[in-house]
Motif scaffolding. Structure first.
Motif, PDB file in Angstrom:
ATOM      1  N   GLY A  59      96.849 -35.035  72.196  1.00  0.00           N
ATOM      2  CA  GLY A  59      96.540 -34.643  70.816  1.00  0.00           C
ATOM      3  C   GLY A  59      96.137 -33.188  70.696  1.00  0.00           C
ATOM      4  O   GLY A  59      96.517 -32.493  69.753  1.00  0.00           O
ATOM      5  N   LEU A  60      95.385 -32.702  71.674  1.00  0.00           N
ATOM      6  CA  LEU A  60      94.902 -31.342  71.618  1.00  0.00           C
ATOM      7  C   LEU A  60      95.980 -30.319  71.985  1.00  0.00           C
ATOM      8  O   LEU A  60      96.086 -29.268  71.348  1.00  0.00           O
ATOM      9  CB  LEU A  60      93.694 -31.164  72.552  1.00  0.00           C
ATOM     10  N   VAL A  61      96.787 -30.617  72.995  1.00  0.00           N
ATOM     11  CA  VAL A  61      97.774 -29.629  73.432  1.00  0.00           C
ATOM     12  C   VAL A  61      99.117 -29.748  72.712  1.00  0.00           C
ATOM     13  O   VAL A  61      99.875 -28.792  72.644  1.00  0.00           O
ATOM     14  CB  VAL A  61      98.003 -29.628  74.965  1.00  0.00           C
ATOM     15  N   GLN A 107     100.153 -24.818  75.598  1.00  0.00           N
ATOM     16  CA  GLN A 107      99.291 -23.678  75.863  1.00  0.00           C
ATOM     17  C   GLN A 107      98.150 -24.199  76.736  1.00  0.00           C
ATOM     18  O   GLN A 107      97.613 -25.286  76.475  1.00  0.00           O
ATOM     19  CB  GLN A 107      98.717 -23.105  74.566  1.00  0.00           C
ATOM     20  N   PRO A 108      97.769 -23.482  77.782  1.00  0.00           N
ATOM     21  CA  PRO A 108      96.673 -23.970  78.631  1.00  0.00           C
ATOM     22  C   PRO A 108      95.427 -24.288  77.813  1.00  0.00           C
ATOM     23  O   PRO A 108      95.066 -23.560  76.890  1.00  0.00           O
ATOM     24  CB  PRO A 108      96.431 -22.805  79.595  1.00  0.00           C
ATOM     25  N   PHE A 164      94.122 -27.343  81.707  1.00  0.00           N
ATOM     26  CA  PHE A 164      95.245 -28.276  81.675  1.00  0.00           C
ATOM     27  C   PHE A 164      96.469 -27.443  81.298  1.00  0.00           C
ATOM     28  O   PHE A 164      96.460 -26.740  80.284  1.00  0.00           O
ATOM     29  CB  PHE A 164      94.980 -29.378  80.657  1.00  0.00           C
ATOM     30  N   THR A 165      97.503 -27.496  82.133  1.00  0.00           N
ATOM     31  CA  THR A 165      98.623 -26.565  81.978  1.00  0.00           C
ATOM     32  C   THR A 165      99.966 -27.223  81.683  1.00  0.00           C
ATOM     33  O   THR A 165     100.924 -26.521  81.388  1.00  0.00           O
ATOM     34  CB  THR A 165      98.747 -25.679  83.222  1.00  0.00           C
ATOM     35  N   CYS A 168      96.402 -30.233  85.941  1.00  0.00           N
ATOM     36  CA  CYS A 168      95.189 -29.436  85.790  1.00  0.00           C
ATOM     37  C   CYS A 168      95.247 -28.353  86.859  1.00  0.00           C
ATOM     38  O   CYS A 168      95.448 -28.648  88.042  1.00  0.00           O
ATOM     39  CB  CYS A 168      93.959 -30.311  85.981  1.00  0.00           C
ATOM     40  N   SER A 169      95.109 -27.115  86.448  1.00  0.00           N
ATOM     41  CA  SER A 169      95.243 -25.988  87.372  1.00  0.00           C
ATOM     42  C   SER A 169      93.899 -25.321  87.598  1.00  0.00           C
ATOM     43  O   SER A 169      93.348 -24.698  86.689  1.00  0.00           O
ATOM     44  CB  SER A 169      96.242 -24.972  86.816  1.00  0.00           C
TER      45      SER A 169
END
Length: 149
Positions: A141-143, A101-102, A64-65, A49-50
């Motif tokens: 799941g999302l990224v 992707q962030p 989240f990177t 996490c950035s």
């Protein structure tokens, strides 16, 4: 990513430093301190996490990177040359990260156990915190586009 890890961690690192780690296959947190990294085990999930793009930067990113899995058995110390005559010897762990992707924290904040308690942001100041495996699954799941089984 084939399956949901039993344990997961969240590392708080600037996005620029995350990209360096992803490119070279390692994670480094807490300015290279060993103590936190020694708690990780092979197979643990790891999410970066950035808070900002650059270390010490004033423009917030809060995303989240990177997301991956720890692939080694112990911390190791690297030699990083900073300038002629000076070096930095941070501790690192090998992490197999997936390109992502962030994802803005604000987009998923209301769905994470991480952010459910009051003052949850104070925990992130430690630089490395345990992450609920269900939070890891949601973020994966999302990224990545698919939730591990």
């Amino acid at each position: 990513m084939e399956k949901l890890p039993e344990r997961a961690w969240l590392g708080v690192v600037s996005a620029a430093h995350v990209r360096i780690g992803v490119r070279h296959g390692f994670a480094q947190v807490q300015h290279g301190k060993r103590s936190g990294l020694d708690r990780l085990r092979r197979g643990d999930g790891f999410v970066h996490c950035s808070p900002t793009e650059e270390m010490g930067g004033r423009v917030p990113l809060r995303a989240f990177t990177a997301l991956g899995v720890v692939v080694d058995d112990e911390s190791f110390q690297a030699e990083q040359v900073m300038a002629p005559g000076s070096s930095f010897r941070p501790f690192r762990r090998l992490v197999d990260d997936e390109p992502v992707q962030p994802l803005a924290l604000e987009e998923v904040r209301d769905r994470l156990a991480l952010t459910a308690s009051a003052n949850w942001g104070y925990r992130l100041r430690r630089g490395l915190v345990p992450l609920d495996p269900q939070d890891f699954a949601l973020l994966a799941g999302l990224v990545l586009g698919a939730v591990p089984a």
